[in-house]
Motif scaffolding. Structure first.
Motif, PDB file in Angstrom:
ATOM      1  N   TRP A   7     -16.398  -5.849  12.878  1.00 38.83           N
ATOM      2  CA  TRP A   7     -17.353  -5.082  12.217  1.00 38.83           C
ATOM      3  C   TRP A   7     -18.651  -4.596  13.146  1.00 38.83           C
ATOM      4  O   TRP A   7     -19.062  -3.908  13.907  1.00 38.83           O
ATOM      5  CB  TRP A   7     -16.396  -3.747  11.585  1.00 38.83           C
ATOM      6  N   MET A   8     -19.361  -4.711  12.540  1.00 41.06           N
ATOM      7  CA  MET A   8     -20.525  -5.374  12.155  1.00 41.06           C
ATOM      8  C   MET A   8     -21.408  -5.906  13.973  1.00 41.06           C
ATOM      9  O   MET A   8     -22.496  -5.628  14.351  1.00 41.06           O
ATOM     10  CB  MET A   8     -21.830  -6.362  11.132  1.00 41.06           C
ATOM     11  N   LEU A   9     -20.517  -6.761  14.565  1.00 37.16           N
ATOM     12  CA  LEU A   9     -20.753  -7.133  15.947  1.00 37.16           C
ATOM     13  C   LEU A   9     -21.028  -5.710  16.708  1.00 37.16           C
ATOM     14  O   LEU A   9     -19.823  -6.299  17.226  1.00 37.16           O
ATOM     15  CB  LEU A   9     -20.781  -8.507  15.629  1.00 37.16           C
ATOM     16  N   ARG A  10     -21.945  -5.412  17.409  1.00 33.36           N
ATOM     17  CA  ARG A  10     -21.128  -4.407  18.042  1.00 33.36           C
ATOM     18  C   ARG A  10     -21.888  -3.796  19.424  1.00 33.36           C
ATOM     19  O   ARG A  10     -21.160  -3.822  20.604  1.00 33.36           O
ATOM     20  CB  ARG A  10     -22.258  -2.763  17.285  1.00 33.36           C
ATOM     21  N   HIS A  11     -22.955  -5.578  19.740  1.00 34.02           N
ATOM     22  CA  HIS A  11     -22.812  -5.772  21.227  1.00 34.02           C
ATOM     23  C   HIS A  11     -21.933  -6.744  21.766  1.00 34.02           C
ATOM     24  O   HIS A  11     -21.391  -7.302  20.816  1.00 34.02           O
ATOM     25  CB  HIS A  11     -24.425  -5.924  21.108  1.00 34.02           C
ATOM     26  N   ARG A  12     -22.136  -7.131  23.213  1.00 34.99           N
ATOM     27  CA  ARG A  12     -22.060  -7.767  23.647  1.00 34.99           C
ATOM     28  C   ARG A  12     -22.643  -8.813  24.786  1.00 34.99           C
ATOM     29  O   ARG A  12     -23.278  -8.313  25.515  1.00 34.99           O
ATOM     30  CB  ARG A  12     -20.522  -7.515  24.354  1.00 34.99           C
ATOM     31  N   ILE A  13     -22.431 -10.632  24.714  1.00 35.33           N
ATOM     32  CA  ILE A  13     -24.091 -10.726  24.964  1.00 35.33           C
ATOM     33  C   ILE A  13     -22.765 -11.704  26.084  1.00 35.33           C
ATOM     34  O   ILE A  13     -21.594 -12.209  25.773  1.00 35.33           O
ATOM     35  CB  ILE A  13     -24.847 -11.616  24.370  1.00 35.33           C
ATOM     36  N   THR A  14     -23.552 -12.447  27.151  1.00 41.65           N
ATOM     37  CA  THR A  14     -22.896 -13.609  28.052  1.00 41.65           C
ATOM     38  C   THR A  14     -23.380 -14.284  27.621  1.00 41.65           C
ATOM     39  O   THR A  14     -25.352 -14.571  27.601  1.00 41.65           O
ATOM     40  CB  THR A  14     -23.474 -12.988  29.231  1.00 41.65           C
ATOM     41  N   LEU A  15     -23.380 -15.721  27.096  1.00 39.08           N
ATOM     42  CA  LEU A  15     -24.465 -16.953  26.739  1.00 39.08           C
ATOM     43  C   LEU A  15     -24.032 -18.151  27.892  1.00 39.08           C
ATOM     44  O   LEU A  15     -22.630 -18.253  27.888  1.00 39.08           O
ATOM     45  CB  LEU A  15     -23.563 -17.581  25.222  1.00 39.08           C
ATOM     46  N   GLU A  16     -24.867 -18.889  28.100  1.00 39.93           N
ATOM     47  CA  GLU A  16     -24.616 -20.135  28.496  1.00 39.93           C
ATOM     48  C   GLU A  16     -25.314 -21.152  28.472  1.00 39.93           C
ATOM     49  O   GLU A  16     -26.327 -21.329  28.455  1.00 39.93           O
ATOM     50  CB  GLU A  16     -25.493 -19.532  30.287  1.00 39.93           C
ATOM     51  N   PRO A  17     -24.266 -21.986  27.486  1.00 40.03           N
ATOM     52  CA  PRO A  17     -25.206 -23.022  26.878  1.00 40.03           C
ATOM     53  C   PRO A  17     -26.243 -23.880  27.628  1.00 40.03           C
ATOM     54  O   PRO A  17     -25.607 -24.736  28.072  1.00 40.03           O
ATOM     55  CB  PRO A  17     -23.995 -23.608  25.679  1.00 40.03           C
ATOM     56  N   TYR A  18     -27.388 -24.361  26.870  1.00 41.86           N
ATOM     57  CA  TYR A  18     -28.141 -25.397  27.037  1.00 41.86           C
ATOM     58  C   TYR A  18     -27.294 -26.697  27.887  1.00 41.86           C
ATOM     59  O   TYR A  18     -27.028 -26.910  26.124  1.00 41.86           O
ATOM     60  CB  TYR A  18     -29.392 -25.087  27.295  1.00 41.86           C
ATOM     61  N   GLU A  19     -27.544 -27.429  28.480  1.00 42.93           N
ATOM     62  CA  GLU A  19     -26.860 -28.927  28.589  1.00 42.93           C
ATOM     63  C   GLU A  19     -28.001 -29.546  29.157  1.00 42.93           C
ATOM     64  O   GLU A  19     -27.331 -30.937  28.099  1.00 42.93           O
ATOM     65  CB  GLU A  19     -25.607 -29.437  29.532  1.00 42.93           C
ATOM     66  N   GLY A  20     -28.679 -29.664  29.104  1.00 41.41           N
ATOM     67  CA  GLY A  20     -29.761 -30.056  29.248  1.00 41.41           C
ATOM     68  C   GLY A  20     -30.914 -30.362  30.765  1.00 41.41           C
ATOM     69  O   GLY A  20     -30.354 -29.397  31.079  1.00 41.41           O
ATOM     70  N   ASP A  21     -31.532 -31.008  30.962  1.00 44.28           N
ATOM     71  CA  ASP A  21     -32.421 -30.900  32.736  1.00 44.28           C
ATOM     72  C   ASP A  21     -31.964 -31.774  33.632  1.00 44.28           C
ATOM     73  O   ASP A  21     -31.635 -33.118  33.593  1.00 44.28           O
ATOM     74  CB  ASP A  21     -33.218 -31.518  32.155  1.00 44.28           C
ATOM     75  N   SER A  22     -32.188 -31.571  34.520  1.00 47.78           N
ATOM     76  CA  SER A  22     -31.495 -32.815  35.915  1.00 47.78           C
ATOM     77  C   SER A  22     -33.160 -32.628  36.589  1.00 47.78           C
ATOM     78  O   SER A  22     -33.935 -31.982  36.473  1.00 47.78           O
ATOM     79  CB  SER A  22     -30.481 -32.043  36.780  1.00 47.78           C
ATOM     80  N   ALA A  23     -32.354 -32.850  37.899  1.00 48.21           N
ATOM     81  CA  ALA A  23     -34.107 -33.138  38.717  1.00 48.21           C
ATOM     82  C   ALA A  23     -33.844 -32.111  39.834  1.00 48.21           C
ATOM     83  O   ALA A  23     -35.419 -31.787  40.431  1.00 48.21           O
ATOM     84  CB  ALA A  23     -33.127 -34.012  39.533  1.00 48.21           C
ATOM     85  N   TYR A  24     -33.261 -30.853  38.774  1.00 50.49           N
ATOM     86  CA  TYR A  24     -33.243 -29.746  39.712  1.00 50.49           C
ATOM     87  C   TYR A  24     -33.580 -28.804  38.862  1.00 50.49           C
ATOM     88  O   TYR A  24     -33.683 -27.593  39.083  1.00 50.49           O
ATOM     89  CB  TYR A  24     -32.253 -29.236  40.382  1.00 50.49           C
ATOM     90  N   GLY A  25     -34.346 -29.121  37.809  1.00 44.53           N
ATOM     91  CA  GLY A  25     -34.049 -28.025  36.595  1.00 44.53           C
ATOM     92  C   GLY A  25     -33.495 -27.332  35.391  1.00 44.53           C
ATOM     93  O   GLY A  25     -31.948 -28.841  35.150  1.00 44.53           O
ATOM     94  N   PRO A  26     -32.734 -26.976  34.298  1.00 38.95           N
ATOM     95  CA  PRO A  26     -32.117 -27.126  33.614  1.00 38.95           C
ATOM     96  C   PRO A  26     -30.255 -26.606  34.000  1.00 38.95           C
ATOM     97  O   PRO A  26     -30.808 -26.271  34.684  1.00 38.95           O
ATOM     98  CB  PRO A  26     -32.218 -25.353  32.010  1.00 38.95           C
ATOM     99  N   VAL A  27     -30.326 -27.332  33.087  1.00 37.99           N
ATOM    100  CA  VAL A  27     -28.363 -27.588  33.523  1.00 37.99           C
ATOM    101  C   VAL A  27     -27.611 -26.603  32.431  1.00 37.99           C
ATOM    102  O   VAL A  27     -27.839 -26.699  30.731  1.00 37.99           O
ATOM    103  CB  VAL A  27     -28.539 -28.284  33.934  1.00 37.99           C
ATOM    104  N   TYR A  28     -26.968 -25.408  32.731  1.00 34.79           N
ATOM    105  CA  TYR A  28     -26.227 -25.211  32.077  1.00 34.79           C
ATOM    106  C   TYR A  28     -24.648 -24.839  31.565  1.00 34.79           C
ATOM    107  O   TYR A  28     -24.278 -25.160  32.809  1.00 34.79           O
ATOM    108  CB  TYR A  28     -26.461 -23.702  31.745  1.00 34.79           C
ATOM    109  N   GLY A  29     -24.104 -24.836  30.689  1.00 34.94           N
ATOM    110  CA  GLY A  29     -22.378 -25.045  30.718  1.00 34.94           C
ATOM    111  C   GLY A  29     -22.028 -23.351  31.476  1.00 34.94           C
ATOM    112  O   GLY A  29     -22.859 -22.512  31.743  1.00 34.94           O
ATOM    113  N   PRO A  30     -20.540 -24.095  30.895  1.00 32.92           N
ATOM    114  CA  PRO A  30     -20.336 -22.664  31.801  1.00 32.92           C
ATOM    115  C   PRO A  30     -19.917 -21.050  30.861  1.00 32.92           C
ATOM    116  O   PRO A  30     -20.248 -21.648  29.470  1.00 32.92           O
ATOM    117  CB  PRO A  30     -18.364 -22.933  31.888  1.00 32.92           C
ATOM    118  N   PRO A  31     -20.549 -20.095  31.637  1.00 32.45           N
ATOM    119  CA  PRO A  31     -21.056 -18.891  30.938  1.00 32.45           C
ATOM    120  C   PRO A  31     -19.359 -18.344  29.712  1.00 32.45           C
ATOM    121  O   PRO A  31     -18.651 -18.336  30.194  1.00 32.45           O
ATOM    122  CB  PRO A  31     -21.078 -17.750  31.786  1.00 32.45           C
ATOM    123  N   LEU A  32     -20.132 -17.807  28.145  1.00 34.81           N
ATOM    124  CA  LEU A  32     -19.229 -17.232  27.430  1.00 34.81           C
ATOM    125  C   LEU A  32     -19.711 -16.139  27.926  1.00 34.81           C
ATOM    126  O   LEU A  32     -20.428 -15.681  27.201  1.00 34.81           O
ATOM    127  CB  LEU A  32     -19.500 -18.423  26.365  1.00 34.81           C
TER     128      LEU A  32
END
Length: 106
Positions: A7-32
Motif C-alpha cells: 500500500w506504500m508503493l503508490r506509483h507505477r514505473i516501467t523498468l527495462e533492465p540493462y543487459e550490457g553494451d553492443s556495437a550499437y549502444g546499450p542493450v536492454y531486456g524486455p520492459p517490465l
C-alpha cells in the motif's frame, strides 16, 4: 523480515533492465511494466558504479525482489525516462523493519 507494504508503493514505473553494451549502444531486456514503487523526486549526490559522485534527480523504493542493475532505463509516473545510477538493498535481519530496494536515478 517483512517487505515494504504494497500500500506504500503508490506509483507505477516501467523498468527495462540493462543487459550490457553492443556495437550499437546499450542493450536492454524486455520492459517490465506496472512495477509498484514509491518515487521521490529529490536532488541529491550519490556515487555511481565507478565511485564518482553524480547527481540523482529521483529515488525510487520498491520491493526487495526488484532487480535493477545500474544503467537500466526507467520510465517514471510523470513520463520522464531516466537511468538507474545505483541500487541498494535494505535489509535488517531480526529487526521488525521492512526490506526494500532503493534505486537512485539520473
Amino acid at each position: 523480515m517483512t517487505a515494504l507494504p504494497r500500500w506504500m508503493l503508490r506509483h507505477r514505473i516501467t523498468l527495462e533492465p540493462y543487459e550490457g553494451d553492443s556495437a550499437y549502444g546499450p542493450v536492454y531486456g524486455p520492459p517490465l511494466e506496472d512495477v509498484p514503487a514509491l518515487v521521490a523526486a529529490k536532488i541529491r549526490t550519490v556515487r555511481n558504479a565507478q565511485g564518482r559522485e553524480v547527481t540523482s534527480t529521483a529515488t525510487l523504493y520498491a520491493g526487495p525482489e526488484l532487480e535493477c542493475p545500474p544503467g537500466s532505463r526507467i520510465t517514471l509516473p510523470d513520463g520522464r525516462t531516466t537511468t538507474a545510477i545505483a541500487t541498494a538493498r535494505h535489509t535488517a535481519p531480526g529487526l521488525p523493519v521492512p526490506a526494500c530496494t532503493e534505486v537512485s536515478c539520473e
